[in-house]
Design a protein around this motif. Structure first.
Motif, PDB file in Angstrom:
ATOM      1  N   GLY A  37     -45.440   3.623  44.014  1.00 41.33           N
ATOM      2  CA  GLY A  37     -44.224   2.838  44.170  1.00 41.33           C
ATOM      3  C   GLY A  37     -43.277   3.430  45.198  1.00 41.33           C
ATOM      4  O   GLY A  37     -42.694   2.703  46.018  1.00 41.33           O
ATOM      5  N   TYR A  38     -43.132   4.748  45.189  1.00 42.06           N
ATOM      6  CA  TYR A  38     -42.223   5.406  46.139  1.00 42.06           C
ATOM      7  C   TYR A  38     -42.728   5.262  47.563  1.00 42.06           C
ATOM      8  O   TYR A  38     -41.959   4.940  48.485  1.00 42.06           O
TER       9      TYR A  38
ATOM     10  N   TYR B 179     -47.828   5.776  39.276  1.00 41.71           N
ATOM     11  CA  TYR B 179     -46.486   6.357  39.315  1.00 41.71           C
ATOM     12  C   TYR B 179     -46.082   6.739  40.740  1.00 41.71           C
ATOM     13  O   TYR B 179     -44.928   6.564  41.138  1.00 41.71           O
ATOM     14  N   GLY B 180     -47.013   7.249  41.530  1.00 40.67           N
ATOM     15  CA  GLY B 180     -46.671   7.715  42.870  1.00 40.67           C
ATOM     16  C   GLY B 180     -46.671   6.640  43.938  1.00 40.67           C
ATOM     17  O   GLY B 180     -45.977   6.776  44.952  1.00 40.67           O
TER      18      GLY B 180
ATOM     19  N   ARG C 177     -42.285   1.606  48.711  1.00 40.92           N
ATOM     20  CA  ARG C 177     -40.918   1.257  49.048  1.00 40.92           C
ATOM     21  C   ARG C 177     -40.516   1.826  50.406  1.00 40.92           C
ATOM     22  O   ARG C 177     -39.837   1.165  51.190  1.00 40.92           O
TER      23      ARG C 177
ATOM     24  N   THR D 207     -43.561   0.402  38.626  1.00 46.56           N
ATOM     25  CA  THR D 207     -44.532   1.493  38.513  1.00 46.56           C
ATOM     26  C   THR D 207     -43.868   2.857  38.679  1.00 46.56           C
ATOM     27  O   THR D 207     -44.209   3.816  37.982  1.00 46.56           O
ATOM     28  N   THR D 208     -42.895   2.967  39.594  1.00 46.28           N
ATOM     29  CA  THR D 208     -42.215   4.237  39.801  1.00 46.28           C
ATOM     30  C   THR D 208     -41.265   4.559  38.660  1.00 46.28           C
ATOM     31  O   THR D 208     -41.054   5.735  38.329  1.00 46.28           O
TER      32      THR D 208
ATOM     33  N   ALA E 259     -43.535  -2.399  42.683  1.00 41.24           N
ATOM     34  CA  ALA E 259     -43.410  -0.998  43.103  1.00 41.24           C
ATOM     35  C   ALA E 259     -42.321  -0.282  42.316  1.00 41.24           C
ATOM     36  O   ALA E 259     -42.497   0.878  41.897  1.00 41.24           O
TER      37      ALA E 259
ATOM     38  N   ALA F 104     -50.631   1.903  48.173  1.00 42.66           N
ATOM     39  CA  ALA F 104     -49.200   1.914  48.464  1.00 42.66           C
ATOM     40  C   ALA F 104     -48.910   1.378  49.859  1.00 42.66           C
ATOM     41  O   ALA F 104     -47.962   0.604  50.055  1.00 42.66           O
TER      42      ALA F 104
ATOM     43  N   TRP G 189     -45.544  16.930  44.319  1.00 43.94           N
ATOM     44  CA  TRP G 189     -45.325  16.129  43.124  1.00 43.94           C
ATOM     45  C   TRP G 189     -46.594  16.037  42.284  1.00 43.94           C
ATOM     46  O   TRP G 189     -46.541  16.121  41.048  1.00 43.94           O
TER      47      TRP G 189
ATOM     48  N   GLN H  66     -46.116  14.131  48.598  1.00 39.94           N
ATOM     49  CA  GLN H  66     -46.677  13.774  47.296  1.00 39.94           C
ATOM     50  C   GLN H  66     -47.530  14.895  46.708  1.00 39.94           C
ATOM     51  O   GLN H  66     -47.724  14.948  45.492  1.00 39.94           O
TER      52      GLN H  66
END
Length: 349
Positions: A229-230, A226-227, A233, A173-174, A170, A147, A284, A281
């Motif tokens: 991308g955030y 999944y994680g 960004r 994926t998110t 990104a 990331a 999450w 994260q």
């Protein structure tokens, strides 16, 4: 800093008590208790028999007092049967009457007994959290560097073709949930019908046989994609902001190479904001493992949470919620402390 930590620890303790009480109240609603009674008794129990079972097994009485029992600040319930046997919250098999403690709750390290697994909740939670911890560790090892690399490359030249391509990747994926990306990865890389059969579609063997590249790649990739991308960004936005700062322009005017500007001047300042995002994260990941562990049959924290929720295992559900609350609060505390040390302006103020 000492006063700051004391205040935060006090707020954390109060928050944990409020959240665990809410979960305790919801799991001990009358419909849930009726399901527990019929699960441990039989499905044909009458309403009167259900009420009698609830009272005899310590599920009756005010919720506040029962929560105090769970905390270990109020004596646990105790009942003498007609045959002289003593039953109660603090009574263990083979325990002599004089050895039965008055208090047995969270403060005493006793989280209850699982009616599904037929074992102490503390032992089960410890094993399953350790298994999920291994999964979360490898997810962070893969997700964070990937990331940060994507975010830095996109933010170095804002608006370029590289920026647009990586930003699109990104976002995609998110926007793709784990239960979709996981299924796609299994079909493509593990299916015996149309897939490449490179990896195993199940991670169940990782608990007993150990983590291998074969059984852990797909679960780790599912959560990491999944994680990442955030984080990417946020890193891209921070990097783009830093690259327009005055000291970056000064360095360019002095003739410093673009590579040196990025590595020595921009990168460190750009990573201050993503640090908080990276720490957040962990909560999450603890919720994300519920889907991934169920999908890949990995018996960790998420797997036991789903199992206990499906079978109204009250003690296990409360313990899982407590563990999740503790992880969230600790990661937020570490994030705040780390941000203070990374950002001199906050430390000075």
């Amino acid at each position: 800093m000492g006063l700051f930590l004391l205040k935060r620890l006090g707020v954390m303790a109060l928050t944990a008590m409020v959240l665990t009480f809410v979960v305790f109240f919801l799991t001990n609603l009358q419909p849930n208790l009726e399901k527990v009674a019929k699960f441990q008794g039989n499905q044909r129990m009458t309403d009167a028999e259900v009420v009698s079972w609830i009272e005899k097994n310590g599920y009756g009485g005010p919720v506040v007092l029962r929560y105090a029992e769970w905390l270990g600040v109020y004596p646990g319930w105790r009942r003498v049967e007609e045959d002289g046997r003593i039953r109660g919250k603090c009574v263990k098999p083979g325990m002599e009457p004089e050895d039965i403690p008055r208090f047995c709750g969270l403060l005493q390290g006793d989280l209850g007994y699982s009616i599904v697994a037929k074992d102490e909740v503390v032992d089960i939670i410890g094993k399953r959290l350790a298994a999920s911890g291994v999964l979360m560790f490898w997810v962070m090892i893969v997700m964070v560097p990937m990331a940060l690399l994507v975010g830095v490359l996109a933010g170095m030249r804002e608006g370029s073709r590289t920026d647009r391509s990586l930003s699109t990747f990104a976002i995609v994926t998110t926007a793709t949930p784990e239960y979709i990306s996981g299924v796609v990865l299994v079909v493509v890389f593990a299916s015996s019908v149309v897939g490449l059969k490179w990896f195993k579609g199940s991670a169940a063997s990782a608990v007993n046989d150990g983590v291998t590249f074969d059984n852990f790649t797909l679960p780790v990739l599912t959560m990491a994609l999944y994680g990442m991308g955030y984080i990417a960004r946020m890193t891209r936005a921070s990097m783009a902001e830093v690259m327009t700062a005055q000291y970056i322009r000064t360095a360019r005017l002095k003739g410093v190479s673009f590579r040196q500007i990025v590595l020595k001047h921009a990168l460190r300042n750009a990573l201050i904001a993503p640090f908080t995002v990276i720490m957040l994260q962990f909560p999450w990941l603890l919720t994300g493992v519920v889907i991934v562990e169920t999908l890949f049959n990995y018996k960790g924290f998420g797997w036991v949470l789903v199992l206990s929720a499906g079978n109204n295992d009250i003690d296990m559900l409360i313990a899982c919620s407590m563990a999740a609350v503790v992880v969230v609060l600790l990661t937020q505390l570490i994030s705040d402390i780390g941000y203070v040390y990374l950002n001199p302006r906050i430390r000075i103020s």
